[in-house]
Design an enzyme around this catalytic site. Structure first.
Site, PDB file in Angstrom:
ATOM      1  N   THR A 154       0.838  -1.204   0.000  1.00  0.00           N
ATOM      2  CA  THR A 154       0.000   0.000   0.000  1.00  0.00           C
ATOM      3  C   THR A 154       0.867   1.246   0.000  1.00  0.00           C
ATOM      4  OG1 THR A 154      -1.794   1.169   1.150  1.00  0.00           O
ATOM      5  CG2 THR A 154      -0.151   0.126   2.533  1.00  0.00           C
ATOM      6  N   PRO A 177      -0.861   5.836   4.026  1.00  0.00           N
ATOM      7  CA  PRO A 177      -0.320   5.816   5.392  1.00  0.00           C
ATOM      8  C   PRO A 177      -1.382   5.532   6.459  1.00  0.00           C
ATOM      9  CG  PRO A 177      -0.317   8.064   4.499  1.00  0.00           C
ATOM     10  CD  PRO A 177      -0.709   7.150   3.380  1.00  0.00           C
ATOM     11  N   TYR A 230     -13.860   8.439   3.957  1.00  0.00           N
ATOM     12  CA  TYR A 230     -15.302   8.680   4.118  1.00  0.00           C
ATOM     13  C   TYR A 230     -15.770   8.545   5.575  1.00  0.00           C
ATOM     14  CZ  TYR A 230     -15.316   8.102  -0.973  1.00  0.00           C
ATOM     15  OH  TYR A 230     -15.060   8.229  -2.320  1.00  0.00           O
ATOM     16  N   ASP A 243      -7.513  -3.852  -0.413  1.00  0.00           N
ATOM     17  CA  ASP A 243      -8.302  -3.012  -1.312  1.00  0.00           C
ATOM     18  C   ASP A 243      -9.643  -2.795  -0.636  1.00  0.00           C
ATOM     19  OD1 ASP A 243      -8.169  -1.668  -3.994  1.00  0.00           O
ATOM     20  OD2 ASP A 243     -10.117  -2.650  -4.143  1.00  0.00           O
ATOM     21  N   SER A 244     -10.018  -1.536  -0.513  1.00  0.00           N
ATOM     22  CA  SER A 244     -11.204  -1.244   0.278  1.00  0.00           C
ATOM     23  C   SER A 244     -12.012  -0.124  -0.337  1.00  0.00           C
ATOM     24  CB  SER A 244     -10.791  -0.916   1.715  1.00  0.00           C
ATOM     25  OG  SER A 244      -9.658  -0.076   1.731  1.00  0.00           O
ATOM     26  N   PHE A 273     -10.132   8.513   8.447  1.00  0.00           N
ATOM     27  CA  PHE A 273      -9.734   9.126   7.177  1.00  0.00           C
ATOM     28  C   PHE A 273     -10.841   8.867   6.142  1.00  0.00           C
ATOM     29  CE2 PHE A 273      -8.505   5.535   4.383  1.00  0.00           C
ATOM     30  CZ  PHE A 273      -8.502   4.499   5.300  1.00  0.00           C
ATOM     31  N   HIS A 297     -14.111  -2.712   8.977  1.00  0.00           N
ATOM     32  CA  HIS A 297     -13.954  -3.694   7.900  1.00  0.00           C
ATOM     33  C   HIS A 297     -12.498  -4.166   7.823  1.00  0.00           C
ATOM     34  CE1 HIS A 297     -13.245   0.400   6.856  1.00  0.00           C
ATOM     35  NE2 HIS A 297     -12.789   0.146   5.653  1.00  0.00           N
ATOM     36  N   ARG A 298     -11.566  -3.234   8.032  1.00  0.00           N
ATOM     37  CA  ARG A 298     -10.127  -3.558   7.972  1.00  0.00           C
ATOM     38  C   ARG A 298      -9.746  -4.455   9.155  1.00  0.00           C
ATOM     39  NH1 ARG A 298      -8.946   1.015   6.796  1.00  0.00           N
ATOM     40  NH2 ARG A 298      -8.901   0.460   4.595  1.00  0.00           N
ATOM     41  N   LYS A 350     -12.057   2.011  16.463  1.00  0.00           N
ATOM     42  CA  LYS A 350     -12.126   1.671  15.036  1.00  0.00           C
ATOM     43  C   LYS A 350     -11.379   0.357  14.774  1.00  0.00           C
ATOM     44  CE  LYS A 350     -11.510   3.167  10.275  1.00  0.00           C
ATOM     45  NZ  LYS A 350     -10.967   4.073   9.265  1.00  0.00           N
TER      46      LYS A 350
HETATM   47  P1  ITT Z   1      -3.485   1.799  -1.791  1.00  0.00           P
HETATM   48  O1  ITT Z   1      -4.143   1.361  -3.082  1.00  0.00           O
HETATM   49  O2  ITT Z   1      -2.096   2.280  -1.979  1.00  0.00           O
HETATM   50  O3  ITT Z   1      -3.594   0.772  -0.702  1.00  0.00           O
HETATM   51  P2  ITT Z   1      -5.708   3.664  -1.707  1.00  0.00           P
HETATM   52  O4  ITT Z   1      -6.161   4.705  -0.720  1.00  0.00           O
HETATM   53  O5  ITT Z   1      -5.668   4.059  -3.153  1.00  0.00           O
HETATM   54  O6  ITT Z   1      -4.287   3.091  -1.224  1.00  0.00           O
HETATM   55  P3  ITT Z   1      -7.853   1.795  -2.233  1.00  0.00           P
HETATM   56  O7  ITT Z   1      -7.667   1.737  -3.708  1.00  0.00           O
HETATM   57  O8  ITT Z   1      -8.116   0.517  -1.483  1.00  0.00           O
HETATM   58  O9  ITT Z   1      -6.596   2.400  -1.491  1.00  0.00           O
HETATM   59  O10 ITT Z   1      -9.015   2.828  -1.927  1.00  0.00           O
HETATM   60  C1  ITT Z   1      -9.565   2.877  -0.687  1.00  0.00           C
HETATM   61  C2  ITT Z   1     -10.410   4.129  -0.559  1.00  0.00           C
HETATM   62  O11 ITT Z   1     -11.638   3.778   0.089  1.00  0.00           O
HETATM   63  C3  ITT Z   1      -9.709   5.115   0.377  1.00  0.00           C
HETATM   64  O12 ITT Z   1      -8.902   6.013  -0.328  1.00  0.00           O
HETATM   65  C4  ITT Z   1     -10.891   5.766   1.064  1.00  0.00           C
HETATM   66  O13 ITT Z   1     -11.410   6.776   0.236  1.00  0.00           O
HETATM   67  C5  ITT Z   1     -11.896   4.633   1.157  1.00  0.00           C
HETATM   68  N1  ITT Z   1     -11.708   3.887   2.424  1.00  0.00           N
HETATM   69  C6  ITT Z   1     -11.175   2.648   2.586  1.00  0.00           C
HETATM   70  N2  ITT Z   1     -11.117   2.318   3.878  1.00  0.00           N
HETATM   71  C7  ITT Z   1     -11.614   3.364   4.554  1.00  0.00           C
HETATM   72  C8  ITT Z   1     -11.796   3.631   5.912  1.00  0.00           C
HETATM   73  O14 ITT Z   1     -11.419   2.781   6.850  1.00  0.00           O
HETATM   74  N3  ITT Z   1     -12.325   4.822   6.236  1.00  0.00           N
HETATM   75  C9  ITT Z   1     -12.706   5.701   5.311  1.00  0.00           C
HETATM   76  N4  ITT Z   1     -12.547   5.539   4.000  1.00  0.00           N
HETATM   77  C10 ITT Z   1     -12.000   4.364   3.611  1.00  0.00           C
END
Ligand code: ITT
Length: 193
Positions: free
Chosen positions: A8, A11, A149, A68-69, A147, A175-176, A170
Site C-alpha cells: 500500500t 499511510p 469517508y 483493497d477497500s 480518514f 472492515h479492515r 475503530k
Molecule cells: P493503496 O491502493 O495504496 O492501498 P488507496 O487509498 O488508493 O491506497 P484503495 O484503492 O483501497 O486504497 O481505496 C480505498 C479508498 O476507500 C480510500 O482512499 C478511502 O477513500 C476509502 N476507504 C477505505 N477504507 C476506509 C476507511 O477505513 N475509512 C474511510 N474511508 C475508507
C-alpha cells in the site's frame, strides 16, 4: 519476527494495520522504491491481488499483504465501490460528491468493504478474505478521527459515526479490523514463522 510487506501507499492503512496487529510479533514493512500497481480488477479481491502481486516483485519478504477497500451505498447500486479512492480529487471533494449523490435518498444503507490478499514472493496467492462493516450514510460530517469517508459513515453496531470512534475503537470494529483478524488467524493456524 515475521516480516510482511504491506502492498500500500496509504499511510492511514499502515497506521490502522499496525494498531490492529499490535499484539502479534509481526513487522510490517513498506515496498521499497516505486509501488505503482495497475488496479484493473472487477472487484475488491481482484484489485487486492494486483497490489499484492506488484509488491511481490521486490522479493524482499516471504509474504505480501494487500488491502483493497471502499464504501458501497445501496441507493447508488454499490457506488463508489472499487472507485472510492478515485471518486473525486480530494477526500473533501469525495465526501461532498457522495453527500450530493445521496441527497434525498431515503435508503441510507451502506457498507465499508475490505479485501485482503496475501501472496508469496513467487506471486502465488495463498490467502484471501473480504469483510464488511455495516452502516448508514449521514446527512452531514461528524467527528475528526479516521480518514476518507469516515466523517459521513454511521457505524450501526457502535451507534456512532466512524470518525467519532477512537483509533482503538475503530481497530475493533472496522472492515479492515475484521479482514486483518482473518489474516492473523490464518498466520497463527499455519504457524507461519
Ligand atoms: P493503496 O491502493 O495504496 O492501498 P488507496 O487509498 O488508493 O491506497 P484503495 O484503492 O483501497 O486504497 O481505496 C480505498 C479508498 O476507500 C480510500 O482512499 C478511502 O477513500 C476509502 N476507504 C477505505 N477504507 C476506509 C476507511 O477505513 N475509512 C474511510 N474511508 C475508507
Amino acid at each position: 519476527m515475521l516480516k510482511i510487506t504491506l502492498a500500500t501507499s496509504n499511510p492511514h492503512k499502515v497506521e490502522e494495520i499496525n494498531l490492529i496487529a499490535k499484539n502479534y510479533d509481526i513487522e510490517f514493512i513498506l515496498p521499497k522504491g516505486e509501488f505503482d500497481p495497475v488496479e484493473d480488477g472487477k472487484n475488491f479481491i481482484e484489485n487486492a491481488r494486483c497490489k499484492a502481486l506488484c509488491a511481490s516483485k521486490s522479493g524482499e519478504t516471504q509474504f505480501y499483504l494487500a488491502d483493497d477497500s471502499g464504501l458501497c451505498c445501496e441507493a447508488l447500486n454499490g457506488a463508489p465501490g472499487i472507485y472510492s479512492a478515485r471518486y473525486a480529487k480530494t477526500p473533501k471533494e469525495r465526501i461532498n460528491k457522495l453527500l450530493l449523490a445521496m441527497d434525498k435518498k431515503e435508503n441510507r444503507n451502506a457498507k465499508f468493504v475490505c479485501a485482503m490478499v496475501i501472496c508469496d514472493r513467487e506471486g502465488k496467492f495463498i490467502f484471501e478474505t473480504e469483510q464488511t462493516c455495516q452502516g448508514l450514510i449521514m446527512k452531514e460530517e461528524k467527528g475528526t478521527g479516521g480518514f476518507g469517508y469516515d466523517p459521513i459513515f454511521f457505524v450501526t453496531s457502535q451507534n456512532k459515526g466512524m470518525a467519532e470512534l477512537s483509533k482503538e475503537e475503530k481497530a475493533q470494529v472496522s472492515h479492515r479490523a475484521k479482514a486483518l483478524n482473518k489474516v492473523l488467524e490464518w498466520i497463527k493456524s499455519e504457524k507461519v514463522k
